[in-house]
Design a protein around this motif. Structure first.
Motif, mmCIF file in Angstrom:
data_model
loop_
_atom_site.group_PDB
_atom_site.id
_atom_site.type_symbol
_atom_site.label_atom_id
_atom_site.label_comp_id
_atom_site.label_asym_id
_atom_site.label_seq_id
_atom_site.Cartn_x
_atom_site.Cartn_y
_atom_site.Cartn_z
ATOM 1 N N PRO A 44 0.695 -1.111 -0.076
ATOM 2 C CA PRO A 44 -0.001 -0.137 0.057
ATOM 3 C C PRO A 44 0.971 1.244 -0.338
ATOM 4 O O PRO A 44 0.729 2.337 -0.706
ATOM 5 N N SER A 45 1.910 1.295 0.706
ATOM 6 C CA SER A 45 2.964 2.387 0.694
ATOM 7 C C SER A 45 3.512 2.724 -0.622
ATOM 8 O O SER A 45 3.505 3.772 -1.058
ATOM 9 N N THR A 46 3.859 1.598 -1.353
ATOM 10 C CA THR A 46 4.466 1.736 -2.623
ATOM 11 C C THR A 46 3.265 2.404 -3.525
ATOM 12 O O THR A 46 3.350 3.174 -4.461
ATOM 13 N N ASP A 71 -7.637 -7.427 -8.286
ATOM 14 C CA ASP A 71 -7.000 -8.637 -7.401
ATOM 15 C C ASP A 71 -6.937 -9.709 -8.262
ATOM 16 O O ASP A 71 -7.952 -10.162 -8.926
ATOM 17 N N GLN A 72 -5.790 -10.432 -8.377
ATOM 18 C CA GLN A 72 -5.606 -11.550 -9.260
ATOM 19 C C GLN A 72 -5.633 -12.957 -8.540
ATOM 20 O O GLN A 72 -5.243 -13.868 -8.845
ATOM 21 N N GLY A 73 -6.457 -12.955 -7.400
ATOM 22 C CA GLY A 73 -6.446 -14.033 -6.355
ATOM 23 C C GLY A 73 -7.387 -14.876 -6.779
ATOM 24 O O GLY A 73 -8.264 -14.800 -7.677
ATOM 25 N N PRO A 74 -7.744 -15.795 -5.946
ATOM 26 C CA PRO A 74 -8.917 -16.966 -6.243
ATOM 27 C C PRO A 74 -10.143 -16.029 -6.407
ATOM 28 O O PRO A 74 -10.123 -14.921 -5.554
ATOM 29 N N PRO A 75 -11.288 -16.553 -6.850
ATOM 30 C CA PRO A 75 -12.541 -15.822 -6.701
ATOM 31 C C PRO A 75 -12.904 -15.781 -5.168
ATOM 32 O O PRO A 75 -12.965 -16.567 -4.315
ATOM 33 N N ALA A 76 -13.241 -14.555 -4.886
ATOM 34 C CA ALA A 76 -13.775 -14.180 -3.603
ATOM 35 C C ALA A 76 -14.699 -12.649 -3.733
ATOM 36 O O ALA A 76 -14.238 -12.037 -4.366
ATOM 37 N N VAL A 109 -13.917 4.376 0.201
ATOM 38 C CA VAL A 109 -14.050 4.223 -1.174
ATOM 39 C C VAL A 109 -15.358 4.961 -1.716
ATOM 40 O O VAL A 109 -15.268 6.022 -2.394
ATOM 41 N N ALA A 110 -16.159 4.780 -1.044
ATOM 42 C CA ALA A 110 -17.675 5.150 -1.518
ATOM 43 C C ALA A 110 -17.700 6.642 -1.198
ATOM 44 O O ALA A 110 -18.161 7.422 -1.955
ATOM 45 N N GLY A 111 -17.178 6.983 0.060
ATOM 46 C CA GLY A 111 -17.036 8.461 0.468
ATOM 47 C C GLY A 111 -16.139 9.353 -0.114
ATOM 48 O O GLY A 111 -16.611 10.662 -0.297
ATOM 49 N N ALA A 155 -7.734 10.038 -4.598
ATOM 50 C CA ALA A 155 -7.389 9.113 -5.302
ATOM 51 C C ALA A 155 -6.346 8.064 -4.575
ATOM 52 O O ALA A 155 -6.135 6.849 -4.533
ATOM 53 N N VAL A 156 -5.199 8.897 -3.710
ATOM 54 C CA VAL A 156 -4.452 8.168 -2.942
ATOM 55 C C VAL A 156 -4.739 7.418 -1.740
ATOM 56 O O VAL A 156 -4.400 6.449 -1.515
ATOM 57 N N LEU A 157 -5.967 8.114 -1.171
ATOM 58 C CA LEU A 157 -6.503 7.282 0.054
ATOM 59 C C LEU A 157 -7.346 6.127 -0.828
ATOM 60 O O LEU A 157 -7.274 5.218 0.071
ATOM 61 N N ILE A 158 -8.096 6.099 -1.879
ATOM 62 C CA ILE A 158 -8.742 5.047 -2.294
ATOM 63 C C ILE A 158 -7.597 4.128 -2.861
ATOM 64 O O ILE A 158 -7.877 2.662 -2.376
ATOM 65 N N VAL A 159 -6.557 4.358 -3.347
ATOM 66 C CA VAL A 159 -5.612 3.117 -3.665
ATOM 67 C C VAL A 159 -4.958 2.710 -2.430
ATOM 68 O O VAL A 159 -4.769 1.456 -2.474
ATOM 69 N N SER A 160 -4.711 3.448 -1.673
ATOM 70 C CA SER A 160 -4.109 2.794 -0.257
ATOM 71 C C SER A 160 -5.339 1.869 0.466
ATOM 72 O O SER A 160 -4.997 0.824 0.900
ATOM 73 N N GLU A 161 -6.413 2.235 0.496
ATOM 74 C CA GLU A 161 -7.504 1.330 1.003
ATOM 75 C C GLU A 161 -7.853 0.013 0.187
ATOM 76 O O GLU A 161 -7.671 -0.920 0.684
ATOM 77 N N LEU A 162 -7.786 0.270 -1.178
ATOM 78 C CA LEU A 162 -7.958 -1.005 -1.996
ATOM 79 C C LEU A 162 -6.762 -1.839 -1.861
ATOM 80 O O LEU A 162 -6.943 -3.111 -1.780
#
Length: 145
Positions: free
Chosen positions: A34-36, A96-101, A121-123, A58-65
């Motif tokens: 997240p820092s990167t 996210d490239q992980g298994p379905p979730a 993200v919504a806010g 945008a920075v806050l959203i990318v951090s959260e996601l």
């Protein structure tokens, strides 16, 4: 000096809008991810001249996601995409490239540390959505300029 007829024709030719985009892949299960992501997003949006308020969102959203992927996914990696056509809006996508979730939003107690990511993200966005592209999931947020 061009003649008036030529000038009128040229005035009606649409100028192709400039579209700025950046895509990068990050490790999925590393605490520093997240820092990167925040640093890259900050640098890119500053270079593009995005206003401070939209850049902060945008920075806050990318951090959260990206934090959600690190904390809740088995993905080895994730992809971050940011797009900005002339005139906006700014779009941030974390895949996210992980298994379905399915990501689960929840109501949390005020003393809990987590559980606020999708609410943030919504806010911070004008609109957002979740897609399930087959493997993992993708969250897209649109930020007005």
């Amino acid at each position: 000096m061009p003649d008036a007829a030529l000038s009128a024709v040229l005035a009606d030719v649409p100028v192709r809008a400039r579209r700025r985009a950046a895509v990068w892949t990050l490790p999925g299960r590393q605490a520093a991810t997240p820092s990167t992501a925040r640093q890259r997003m900050t640098d890119i949006l500053a270079r593009w001249g995005v206003p401070d308020g939209a850049r902060y969102d945008a920075v806050l959203i990318v951090s959260e996601l990206t934090t959600n992927v690190v904390r809740h996914s088995a993905a080895d990696h994730m992809r971050v995409t940011v797009r900005l056509p002339d005139g906006g809006p700014l779009t941030v996508i974390v895949t996210d490239q992980g298994p379905p979730a399915k990501p689960a939003g929840r109501v949390n107690e005020s003393a809990e540390e987590g559980g606020r990511g999708l609410g943030i993200v919504a806010g911070c966005s004008a609109a957002w959505l979740i897609r399930f592209p087959g493997q993992g999931f993708e969250v897209e947020a649109t930020i007005a300029l």
